[in-house]
Each structure stands twice: as structure tokens, then as C-alpha cells.
Design an enzyme around this catalytic site. Structure first.
Site, PDB file in Angstrom:
ATOM      1  N   ASP A   7       0.738  -1.102  -0.023  1.00 58.51           N
ATOM      2  CA  ASP A   7       0.032   0.075   0.172  1.00 58.51           C
ATOM      3  C   ASP A   7       0.843   1.285  -0.019  1.00 58.51           C
ATOM      4  O   ASP A   7       1.457   1.670  -0.946  1.00 58.51           O
ATOM      5  CB  ASP A   7      -0.816  -0.214   1.037  1.00 58.51           C
ATOM      6  CG  ASP A   7      -1.887   0.963   1.450  1.00 58.51           C
ATOM      7  OD1 ASP A   7      -1.690   2.058   1.346  1.00 58.51           O
ATOM      8  OD2 ASP A   7      -3.010   0.590   1.146  1.00 58.51           O
TER       9      ASP A   7
ATOM     10  N   LYS B  86      -0.834  -1.836  -4.889  1.00 59.34           N
ATOM     11  CA  LYS B  86      -1.697  -0.930  -4.936  1.00 59.34           C
ATOM     12  C   LYS B  86      -0.761   0.263  -4.881  1.00 59.34           C
ATOM     13  O   LYS B  86      -0.713   1.322  -4.283  1.00 59.34           O
ATOM     14  CB  LYS B  86      -2.460  -0.876  -3.688  1.00 59.34           C
ATOM     15  CG  LYS B  86      -3.746  -1.059  -3.410  1.00 59.34           C
ATOM     16  CD  LYS B  86      -4.335  -0.691  -1.903  1.00 59.34           C
ATOM     17  CE  LYS B  86      -5.447  -1.502  -1.852  1.00 59.34           C
ATOM     18  NZ  LYS B  86      -6.201  -1.072  -0.408  1.00 59.34           N
TER      19      LYS B  86
END
Ligand code: IMP
Ligand code: MG
Length: 181
Positions: free
Chosen positions: A101, A129
């Protein structure tokens, strides 16, 4: 964060991607004995499938981490709940993670492990991501680039739920409410 109820990575898609990554690792680590380090808990299913596609000498170890909470996330300091069982000096280490992330967790762990003088250190992640990245960290093996939805299944959880789904999906607003009830 958007939440899309339709987003899905199927069992079949995961299976063939895991094979693809395994083939690359096999090629890159021919004649070596890499140590695959799974970051608990999220990576345990990915790691389990990955090593079963790797017909070569290898070893497995685990790190368990938890981030220090919202206020200190930007510092990137993570708490080591379980360290490796062995020294990694002169070992070919592959860090295996479920999803990247901000990148803070992996950046911290990479620096920590580099300090132990492995022969090499690479990072293998199933999901990236990318648009959420806050710090630069080089990913050597990536399964899927994914949008900024909250994803669960195949090891990934929301409040410890959904890890057992054999596929990966985005949580809907309703499912999030249900779990938080
Ligand atoms: P980072 O340090 O911000 O890169 O955070 C990575 C960690 O956040 C992962 O190991 C997961 O535990 C968690 N995480 C990030 N996005 C998701 C998601 O969509 N579903 C489940 N866990 C996530
Ligand atoms: Mg995790």
C-alpha cells in the site's frame, strides 16, 4: 478509498499468476537455496501456493509485524511481533508479502534485513496498490497491480475476516458495516 462491489481476481487468475512468478524465481535462483520469508499473516496462503510451484531447494521462515498505529504510520516503524528463526548472513532472501500500500512496511523490513548482510534480498508481492505508494521501494516480483479498493481473500483480511476466501475481492460498504457491527 473507493469500494467497488464487482472487483474480483478469480482463483484461476491467481493460480496462473502464482505459477508465472514461481517460474521466474526458479530461473533467477537456479542452483541456489533461497530463503523465502513470509510476512504474517497476510502472505501465508500466497507463500504456501508459491513454494508448491517451486520444485527446487528452498527454505521458509516467517516475520510477524504490526504497524504502530495511525499516528506513527508515516514514520514507517513497524513492530516486530515475531522475528526470523535464523541468521540470514550470506543467504539469498526473498521477502514475500500479500499487498503493498504505502510501502512503509516493506521499506522498513527491507532496511532491517539488509542490516543483517544477506547475500541478496528481493521482494515478491502478490498485489500492488501502486497509486497509494508514499515511499519508494523496489518490487522484484509483482502479481497484480490493483486499484485502491479494500481487498480481502486469499490471506488478506478485514478485521481478521475473509482470509479463507479462495479468490480476492473488493469489500462492499455493506460488508464493511456488517463486520464492524
Ligand atoms: P503498507 O505498509 O502501507 O504498504 O501496508 C501494507 C499492509 O497493509 C499489508 O501487508 C496489509 O496487511 C495491509 N493492507 C493494505 N491494503 C490492504 C487491503 O486492501 N486489504 C487488506 N489489507 C491491506
Ligand atoms: Mg500484511
Amino acid at each position: 478509498m473507493e469500494r467497488n462491489s464487482g472487483y474480483l481476481i478469480s482463483e484461476e487468475e491467481i493460480k496462473s499468476k502464482v505459477k508465472e512468478i514461481a517460474n521466474q524465481i526458479k530461473e533467477d535462483y537456479k542452483g541456489r537455496n533461497p530463503l523465502l520469508v513470509g510476512i504474517l499473516k497476510g502472505s501465508f496462503i500466497f507463500l504456501a501456493d508459491l513454494i508448491r510451484s517451486l520444485d527446487m531447494d528452498l527454505e521458509v521462515d516467517f516475520l510477524a509485524v504490526s504497524s504502530y498505529g495511525k499516528s506513527t504510520t508515516t514514520s514507517g516503524v513497524v513492530k516486530i511481533l515475531k522475528d526470523l528463526n535464523q541468521p540470514i548472513e550470506n543467504r539469498d532472501v526473498i521477502l514475500v508479502e500479500d499487498i503493498v500500500d504505502s510501502g512503509l512496511t516493506l521499506k522498513y523490513l527491507k532496511e532491517m534485513l539488509i542490516g543483517r548482510n544477506p547475500r541478496s534480498l528481493r521482494i515478491c508481492v502478490l498485489l500492488d496498490k501502486k497509486e497509494r505508494r508514499e515511499v519508494d521501494v523496489k518490487l522484484d516480483y509483482v502479481g497484480f497491480e490493483v486499484p485502491d479498493y479494500f481487498l480481502v481473500g486469499y490471506g488478506l483480511d478485514f478485521a481478521e475476516k475473509y482470509r479463507n476466501l479462495p479468490y480476492i475481492k473488493a469489500l462492499t460498504q455493506e460488508e464493511i458495516k456488517e463486520v464492524l457491527k
